[in-house]
Scaffold this active site. Structure first.
Site, PDB file in Angstrom:
ATOM      1  N   SER A 168       0.851  -1.181   0.000  1.00  0.00           N
ATOM      2  CA  SER A 168       0.000   0.000   0.000  1.00  0.00           C
ATOM      3  C   SER A 168       0.888   1.233   0.000  1.00  0.00           C
ATOM      4  O   SER A 168       2.115   1.135   0.103  1.00  0.00           O
ATOM      5  CB  SER A 168      -0.914  -0.018   1.222  1.00  0.00           C
ATOM      6  OG  SER A 168      -0.132   0.228   2.371  1.00  0.00           O
ATOM      7  N   LYS A 169       0.241   2.373  -0.077  1.00  0.00           N
ATOM      8  CA  LYS A 169       0.977   3.637  -0.213  1.00  0.00           C
ATOM      9  C   LYS A 169       2.014   3.862   0.884  1.00  0.00           C
ATOM     10  O   LYS A 169       3.008   4.538   0.654  1.00  0.00           O
ATOM     11  CB  LYS A 169      -0.009   4.806  -0.243  1.00  0.00           C
ATOM     12  CG  LYS A 169      -0.771   4.851  -1.566  1.00  0.00           C
ATOM     13  CD  LYS A 169      -0.870   6.274  -2.095  1.00  0.00           C
ATOM     14  CE  LYS A 169      -1.273   6.273  -3.568  1.00  0.00           C
ATOM     15  NZ  LYS A 169      -2.642   6.651  -3.795  1.00  0.00           N
TER      16      LYS A 169
END
Ligand code: GLU
Length: 482
Positions: A253-254
């Site tokens: 994820s980011k």
């Protein structure tokens, strides 16, 4: 065997996650390695998630990544239209066919009733209330214009089995499966229904997608069976994880870093390096080769090399690939991809960008590293005279001005100004003065760059800056040291 046809079926969300790009890549590679056709289909039925310009992100990504589709909305093909919203009238007749065959039914339950059922049954779900309504009742409800959805009659007992090319045999108890909705009250298909109808009517033979779809696959298969259609080969891909700071891994994820293709490009990675790296995120060649062009991948790719264990997206490894790809370029190619970053650092200052590229190429990992590395070419930074002191080069504040003045005079006297003449002047000077080469090079480098760590040494920097600017900078150094 029928001709292999694969499809990449992204939903236009405005963002191409590396997981989606890997799906696209493997779809492409399955097709190309088996002499098949690669289709692009836009799955835009979920209008709530629709984002303006999102389809362009898909086209641009595919093009930049080199994943050229043989059929799709923009290039056409005999199985079109290739945008789901343009196919919206195709689905209802298929559902009605299943009703006629007793494999699906109209469900007239109201939202309120469904909510009530959901709350009162163990595990939630639908109680199949309308599954066996008698025909008179159905006709009465239809005549009264009662809204309805169409549901598939799922088997009540037994199990559904299928074999995934990566995950092997998967079995689910049919009792776990709801009578899934095929057509919603507005007449449009659910995602699962549209997906099956599209894959079948487009002649898709291999479906590659993320393992999050593994649990829906029995439902897809029961539809294929209801229609008597051939089930495609399923290739579910392993999860992509990211490394957490504490050494554990979790779904990428980011917070692990950039996860979108465009973001990685903006971060200074080359499309070829990204593609090469993600090809290996879940697939392994038969030998230990790591660097592959897309064409090479098309030749060696094999479904049996796909692993079911989760892979880890490692930004350091991507750095390594990127640096390798930069090294492999010709200096002209590198100068071209580096050009926007040169401009970012230099503005309209005119320097020989090929020479600049040649001193940077070997030491660049990401293109975005470039501006900070070369900013001193635009403007001499403010620096402290202590920089002239360097133990290894045997320079100190006493000998540095002497050396720098001597360099200045030699350079000022040069008639021809190029790499060789600067080189010879400085080397001869060291010999004449009976000092190490470094003792003349170091003060010269500090004076022209104003910093200790530079791409290239004194000779290269003097050459790129040109005679006039180099002399001007050395004068500033001499004043500092005076
Ligand atoms: N539109 C789906 C997605 O973007 C694709 C699902 C599939 O490949 O079947 O996740």
């Amino acid at each position: 065997m029928s001709k292999v046809r694969t499809r990449f079926a992204p939903s236009p969300t405005g963002f191409m996650h590396v997981g989606n790009l890997r799906t696209a890549l493997y779809e492409y590679l399955v097709a190309k390695s088996l002499d098949g056709t690669f289709v692009l289909r836009i799955e835009d039925t979920d209008r709530e998630r629709y984002v303006d310009g999102a389809v362009d992100v898909i086209y641009n990504t595919m093009k930049t990544a080199g994943l050229i589709h043989d059929e799709g909305p923009d290039v056409g093909g005999e199985y079109g239209p290739y945008v789901q919203s343009e196919r919206k009238d195709m689905y209802l007749p298929y559902a009605e066919q299943l009703i006629k065959e007793g494999k699906a039914y109209r469900c007239f339950c109201t939202k309120e009733r469904l909510e009530e059922v959901q709350n009162s049954t163990v595990g939630g779900g639908y109680d199949r209330h309308c599954r066996d309504l008698d025909q008179a009742e159905i006709d009465r409800l239809l005549e009264a214009g009662t809204p309805y959805v169409i549901r598939q009659k799922m088997p009540i007992d037994g199990e559904t089995k299928f074999v995934d090319a990566v995950f092997g045999e998967i079995t689910v108890d049919n009792s776990e499966l709801q009578d899934q909705i095929l057509i919603k009250a507005d007449g449009y298909p659910t995602y699962n229904f549209a997906n099956v109808i599209d894959d079948h009517t487009m002649g898709i033979t291999h479906v590659v997608r993320g393992s999050e779809y593994l649990s829906s696959t029995p439902k897809y298969n029961l539809l294929y069976e209801a229609f008597g259609w051939e089930i495609p080969t399923y290739i579910h891909l392993p999860l992509i994880n990211g490394k957490n700071d504490d050494g554990t891994v979790s779904k990428l994820s980011k917070r692990h870093g950039s996860t979108g293709f465009e973001d990685l490009i903006a971060e200074g990675y080359l499309p070829e390096a990204i593609i090469n790296y993600i090809a290996l995120l879940g697939w392994c060649p038969k030998d230990n080769q790591e660097i592959f062009t897309l064409d090479e991948l098309c030749k060696v790719f094999d479904i049996s090399g796909i692993s079911k264990s989760p892979s880890v997206f490692d930004y350091d490894k991507l750095d390594w690939f990127n640096a390798e790809y930069i090294r492999k370029m010709s200096v002209e190619e590198f100068a071209q991809v580096a050009d926007p970053y040169f401009t970012q650092a230099l503005g309209d200052k005119e320097l020989d960008r090929i020479k600049l590229a040649s001193i940077l190429q070997q030491r660049t990992v990401k293109l975005t590293d470039i501006p900070a590395t070369i900013d001193f070419f635009k403007e001499l930074p403010k620096y402290d005279k202590e920089l002239f002191v360097n133990k290894k080069s045997k320079t100190n504040l006493e000998n540095a001005p002497v050396m720098l003045k001597a360099v200045y005079d030699k350079i000022a006297a040069l008639e021809e100004y190029n790499h060789d003449s600067i080189h010879d002047a400085l080397i001869n000077l060291a010999t004449e003065l009976e000092v190490k080469n470094g003792t003349v090079m170091w003060p010269a480098r500090i004076a022209v760059a104003g910093k200790q760590v530079t791409p290239g040494g004194a000779i290269e920097i003097l050459e790129i800056l040109g005679k006039e600017e180099s002399l001007r900078r050395m004068e500033i150094g001499l004043t500092k040291l005076a």
